[in-house]
Design a protein around this motif. Structure first.
Motif, PDB file in Angstrom:
ATOM      1  N   LEU A 386       0.719  -1.077  -0.166  1.00 45.90           N
ATOM      2  CA  LEU A 386       0.009  -0.095   0.004  1.00 45.90           C
ATOM      3  C   LEU A 386       0.598   1.347   0.162  1.00 45.90           C
ATOM      4  CD1 LEU A 386      -2.943   0.941   0.326  1.00 45.90           C
ATOM      5  CD2 LEU A 386      -2.491   1.146   2.662  1.00 45.90           C
ATOM      6  N   ALA A 387       0.689   2.062  -0.990  1.00 42.98           N
ATOM      7  CA  ALA A 387       1.385   3.293  -0.855  1.00 42.98           C
ATOM      8  C   ALA A 387       1.084   4.031   0.444  1.00 42.98           C
ATOM      9  CB  ALA A 387       0.816   4.382  -1.960  1.00 42.98           C
ATOM     10  N   ASP A 388       2.296   4.889   0.809  1.00 46.63           N
ATOM     11  CA  ASP A 388       2.099   5.453   2.471  1.00 46.63           C
ATOM     12  C   ASP A 388       2.046   6.940   2.056  1.00 46.63           C
ATOM     13  OD1 ASP A 388       4.557   6.350   1.159  1.00 46.63           O
ATOM     14  OD2 ASP A 388       5.977   5.847   2.988  1.00 46.63           O
ATOM     15  N   GLY A 389       1.728   7.441   0.754  1.00 41.94           N
ATOM     16  CA  GLY A 389       1.591   8.699   0.520  1.00 41.94           C
ATOM     17  C   GLY A 389       2.667   9.910   0.526  1.00 41.94           C
ATOM     18  N   LYS A 390       3.994   9.062   0.781  1.00 44.44           N
ATOM     19  CA  LYS A 390       5.163  10.005   0.767  1.00 44.44           C
ATOM     20  C   LYS A 390       6.123   9.498  -0.130  1.00 44.44           C
ATOM     21  CE  LYS A 390       4.367  11.199   5.480  1.00 44.44           C
ATOM     22  NZ  LYS A 390       4.886  11.224   6.776  1.00 44.44           N
ATOM     23  N   GLY A 391       5.945   8.655  -1.242  1.00 46.35           N
ATOM     24  CA  GLY A 391       6.808   7.970  -2.423  1.00 46.35           C
ATOM     25  C   GLY A 391       7.144   6.544  -1.645  1.00 46.35           C
ATOM     26  N   GLY A 392       6.910   6.229  -0.630  1.00 46.66           N
ATOM     27  CA  GLY A 392       7.307   4.773  -0.294  1.00 46.66           C
ATOM     28  C   GLY A 392       5.950   3.863  -0.112  1.00 46.66           C
ATOM     29  N   ALA A 393       6.083   2.838   0.732  1.00 46.52           N
ATOM     30  CA  ALA A 393       5.033   1.944   0.893  1.00 46.52           C
ATOM     31  C   ALA A 393       5.085   0.999   1.959  1.00 46.52           C
ATOM     32  CB  ALA A 393       5.341   0.731  -0.140  1.00 46.52           C
ATOM     33  N   PHE A 394       3.827   0.743   2.627  1.00 48.20           N
ATOM     34  CA  PHE A 394       3.427  -0.137   3.773  1.00 48.20           C
ATOM     35  C   PHE A 394       3.663  -1.665   3.087  1.00 48.20           C
ATOM     36  CE2 PHE A 394       1.659   3.491   5.262  1.00 48.20           C
ATOM     37  CZ  PHE A 394       2.106   4.017   6.440  1.00 48.20           C
ATOM     38  N   ILE A 395       4.348  -2.392   3.653  1.00 50.78           N
ATOM     39  CA  ILE A 395       4.245  -3.950   2.931  1.00 50.78           C
ATOM     40  C   ILE A 395       3.782  -4.788   4.345  1.00 50.78           C
ATOM     41  CG2 ILE A 395       5.494  -5.691   1.963  1.00 50.78           C
ATOM     42  CD1 ILE A 395       7.409  -3.436   0.726  1.00 50.78           C
ATOM     43  N   ALA A 396       2.902  -5.690   4.014  1.00 47.73           N
ATOM     44  CA  ALA A 396       2.625  -6.662   5.030  1.00 47.73           C
ATOM     45  C   ALA A 396       2.504  -8.188   4.484  1.00 47.73           C
ATOM     46  CB  ALA A 396       1.150  -6.469   5.531  1.00 47.73           C
ATOM     47  N   TRP A 397       3.009  -9.102   5.234  1.00 42.05           N
ATOM     48  CA  TRP A 397       3.092 -10.137   4.806  1.00 42.05           C
ATOM     49  C   TRP A 397       2.768 -11.385   5.979  1.00 42.05           C
ATOM     50  CZ3 TRP A 397       6.935  -7.064   6.120  1.00 42.05           C
ATOM     51  CH2 TRP A 397       8.048  -7.510   7.087  1.00 42.05           C
ATOM     52  N   TRP A 398       2.475 -12.597   5.520  1.00 43.66           N
ATOM     53  CA  TRP A 398       2.406 -13.685   6.324  1.00 43.66           C
ATOM     54  C   TRP A 398       3.916 -14.591   6.836  1.00 43.66           C
ATOM     55  CZ3 TRP A 398       3.557 -19.051   6.032  1.00 43.66           C
ATOM     56  CH2 TRP A 398       2.797 -19.862   6.953  1.00 43.66           C
ATOM     57  N   ALA A 408       4.564  -6.329   9.402  1.00 46.39           N
ATOM     58  CA  ALA A 408       4.242  -5.317   8.512  1.00 46.39           C
ATOM     59  C   ALA A 408       5.582  -4.318   8.477  1.00 46.39           C
ATOM     60  CB  ALA A 408       2.982  -4.581   8.841  1.00 46.39           C
ATOM     61  N   THR A 409       5.900  -3.677   7.781  1.00 46.24           N
ATOM     62  CA  THR A 409       6.971  -2.813   7.600  1.00 46.24           C
ATOM     63  C   THR A 409       6.525  -1.474   6.869  1.00 46.24           C
ATOM     64  OG1 THR A 409       9.478  -2.308   7.653  1.00 46.24           O
ATOM     65  CG2 THR A 409       8.454  -3.722   5.812  1.00 46.24           C
ATOM     66  N   ARG A 410       7.606  -0.424   6.749  1.00 45.10           N
ATOM     67  CA  ARG A 410       7.481   0.474   5.980  1.00 45.10           C
ATOM     68  C   ARG A 410       8.644   0.739   5.256  1.00 45.10           C
ATOM     69  NH1 ARG A 410       5.527   6.683   7.842  1.00 45.10           N
ATOM     70  NH2 ARG A 410       5.550   7.679   5.848  1.00 45.10           N
ATOM     71  N   VAL A 411       8.751   0.924   3.865  1.00 50.51           N
ATOM     72  CA  VAL A 411       9.794   1.388   3.040  1.00 50.51           C
ATOM     73  C   VAL A 411       9.786   2.829   2.744  1.00 50.51           C
ATOM     74  CG1 VAL A 411      11.469   0.545   1.351  1.00 50.51           C
ATOM     75  CG2 VAL A 411       9.864  -1.261   2.664  1.00 50.51           C
ATOM     76  N   ASP A 412      10.737   3.709   2.719  1.00 53.84           N
ATOM     77  CA  ASP A 412      10.717   4.773   2.262  1.00 53.84           C
ATOM     78  C   ASP A 412      11.034   4.982   0.655  1.00 53.84           C
ATOM     79  OD1 ASP A 412      13.464   5.048   1.799  1.00 53.84           O
ATOM     80  OD2 ASP A 412      13.772   6.239   3.717  1.00 53.84           O
ATOM     81  N   TYR A 413      11.118   6.244  -0.077  1.00 53.30           N
ATOM     82  CA  TYR A 413      11.238   6.346  -1.298  1.00 53.30           C
ATOM     83  C   TYR A 413      12.407   5.628  -1.796  1.00 53.30           C
ATOM     84  CZ  TYR A 413      10.987   8.802  -5.790  1.00 53.30           C
ATOM     85  OH  TYR A 413      11.082   9.146  -7.149  1.00 53.30           O
TER      86      TYR A 413
END
Length: 607
Positions: A386-398, A408-413
């Protein structure tokens, strides 16, 4: 636990939803995570849908008010399958009837519900009905059906199981696309417009493409001008060549490009599983998999709104030659580029989440083989992005290493994992000591923090210099000693980066234990030439500190004056009021503040 689904909460955070077997049946659970990674619901998630049978195929969209709309299929012992919808608020509470609202009451086979917003705060749900027909229904914010009881029948032709999409097309209208097969013309992709009042548009369903040969996946997305884009994979006779083709359907159901569709790629190798996204300024991105021998690649193509391609006949390589690359997802980053995520067995016996980011010029922002989001010796599967609105993304997984948890984690641009996704904090008070503990969902060895303290009544935060913070894996601890009794404090913990800092959390007021008038043990004791006397006064008072001999006679007045509340330290040199040293022996210190008194024994040694 089943694969996670992730949506925005509308407040820079996310809501993650999954199927959970903790109660034997497959129920639906969820978790909300704030903009700084803080866990906002119960630590193990909130039970959103708990019912007899198995709840499967859950999907969700944001409701625009911090909550979400959910749709799923209930496999109940009393009927084959039935689709339901439900609304939850920002705290995870359900807002409609317990167990959800059936999209169609009669007990019949219902599969694969999909949701879009109706543009007025409600939803339109599309599902596959008995005999593989498509039906749609609209619900308002209160869960009331706005169309006929049975919904709207989209097509009378049988469709391929699960192969359908619903896309907004402006003004509350939608376009439905699907794959049908079995007639003399081979498989077809069809589309139909549906108005906000439930009226079918275009007079009849439109055939987007007919192909007598091989079909290899399709997808559709909304076009900003009110139409939709459709992508599909096809092959030549005997599968000697493969194509990814794209067509644009206008708001009135007209094909905007050539009838056969524009080729996004032309390859000798097997292309499959396309995803289509609209970017900025009408740009269109297509991402797909390509199988070459024992290797799987990921490719992408950029197109203009008029169908012109940018990256040649083969497209741009996104993921490089993995021996196993599966379940990839792709999103527009909101800044003109695309972020994709998948899982692959880059190391033998180990499946990790990999992600890639490229801009509108086809330039990689992460490594050429993709960013390795996880590297645990276990199974990390089924990414959601899912886009984080700042050019990066949230990523979730099993995650399989703990029996099946959701991470879940968040990756920046630029591909940096945003550290310190905040889980929770606790505070423990012992007398005049406060111990803070905080817990993160991910850490790194370089992680650093800054602690500031505020005290009633002004609550101005002041940095605590050289605050000692102990760490144990993903938990951290700070101890603040020597605080004022009966006083409320607040703490702010910031996480530090090379480029700056951000607030991790701020505590609620924490109050230390109250103390009466207190006279602490003097030091040293026994003593020869002098001693330090520490005491505490809980409220403004006239304070008297003096020394008595064993007969009760006052032999030295150390202090007799008004004092504000607080801690004090007085030095006494062992002399009486005349300046003469007191003989060795046993004496008593006495502290009086207003009507409260306390005393301690002291010993003066021979000199």
């Amino acid at each position: 636990m089943g694969p996670p689904k992730m949506i925005s909460d509308g407040y820079e955070g996310i809501i993650i939803i999954w199927r959970d077997y903790r109660n034997d049946d497959g129920d639906i659970y969820g978790q909300r995570i704030g903009p700084y990674g803080e866990i906002l619901w119960s630590i193990d998630g909130e039970a959103l849908i708990v019912a007899n049978g198995i709840q499967s195929g859950v999907t969700a969209i944001a409701d625009g008010e911090g909550g979400a709309y959910l749709a799923w299929v209930d496999y109940h012992p009393d009927y084959e399958s039935k689709a339901y919808v439900q609304r939850i608020d920002g705290t995870g509470n359900t807002l409609w009837q317990d167990g959800g609202i059936p999209v169609y009451s009669p007990s019949q086979r219902q599969l694969g519900p999909k949701l879009v917003s109706d543009g007025e705060g409600g939803i339109i749900v599309l599902w596959q009905a008995v005999h593989y027909r498509l039906r749609a229904q609209r619900f308002n914010i209160y869960g009331e059906r706005l169309w006929a009881e049975g919904g709207v029948n989209i097509t009378d032709n049988p469709i391929s199981s699960g192969l359908y999409r619903i896309c907004p097309s402006g003004g509350g209208a939608v376009v439905v696309t699907w794959v049908t097969s079995g007639d003399i013309d081979g498989w077809k992709i069809c589309a139909r417009g549906l108005e906000s009042d439930g009226t079918l548009a275009w007079g009849e369903e439109k055939t987007v493409v007919t192909n007598p040969y091989s079909y290899i996946g399709f997808d559709a997305c909304e076009a900003s001008d009110g139409g939709i884009y459709v992508v599909w994979g096809e092959s030549s006779l005997y599968a000697t060549r493969f194509w990814m083709k794209v067509q644009k359907i206008t708001g009135d159901g007209t094909s905007a490009w050539i009838d056969a569709g524009v080729e996004a790629c032309d390859q000798w190798y097997r292309c499959r599983k396309p995803i289509i996204l609209e970017g900025k300024g009408g740009e269109v991105f297509v991402v797909w998999e390509l199988i070459q021998g024992s290797k799987i690649w990921q490719y992408a193509q950029k197109m203009n709104s008029d169908g012109a391609i940018h990256w040649g006949g083969t497209g741009l390589v996104v993921g490089h030659a993995a021996s196993y690359l599966e379940r990839f997802k792709a999103i527009h980053d909101g800044h003109g580029g695309v972020i994709s995520a998948w899982y692959e067995n880059r190391d033998p016996g180990q499946y990790d989440i990999i992600a890639q980011h490229f801009d509108s010029e086809g330039v990689y922002h992460w490594t050429i083989i993709g960013l390795r989001v996880t590297s645990d010796e276990s199974m990390q599967l089924y990414p959601s992005i899912l886009a984080d609105g700042k050019g990066g993304a949230f990523i979730a997984w099993w995650d399989g290493k703990t029996g099946g948890n959701i991470h879940a984690t968040r990756v920046d641009y630029w591909g940096e994992l945003v550290p310190g996704l905040f889980n929770k904090y606790t505070a423990r008070v012992t007398d005049q000591t406060i111990v803070l503990n905080w817990y993160l969902t991910q850490t790194s060895p370089e992680m650093r923090f800054r602690v500031s303290r505020a005290m009633e009544p002004d609550w101005d935060f002041i940095l605590i210099p050289d605050a000692h913070i102990s760490a144990s894996w993903s938990s951290f601890s700070f101890k603040d000693t020597g605080l004022m009794p009966g006083t409320a404090y607040r703490y702010r913990v910031d996480i530090l980066y090379e480029s700056g800092s951000r607030e991790l959390f701020t505590t609620d007021p924490i109050t230390t234990a109250s103390l009466p008038v207190t006279l602490y043990r003097n030091s040293p004791n026994p003593f020869n030439y002098g001693t330090e006397i520490r005491f505490y006064i809980p409220a403004p008072a006239q304070v008297r500190l003096c020394v008595y001999d064993i007969s009760g006679r006052i032999i030295a007045n150390i202090l007799n004056q008004p004092k504000e509340s607080g801690y004090y330290l007085e030095h006494w040199d062992g002399r009486n009021d005349s300046g003469t040293r007191i003989p060795p022996g046993v004496y008593f210190l006495s502290l009086t503040a207003n009507d409260e008194s306390t005393s301690r024994k002291i010993v003066i040694l021979p000199r």
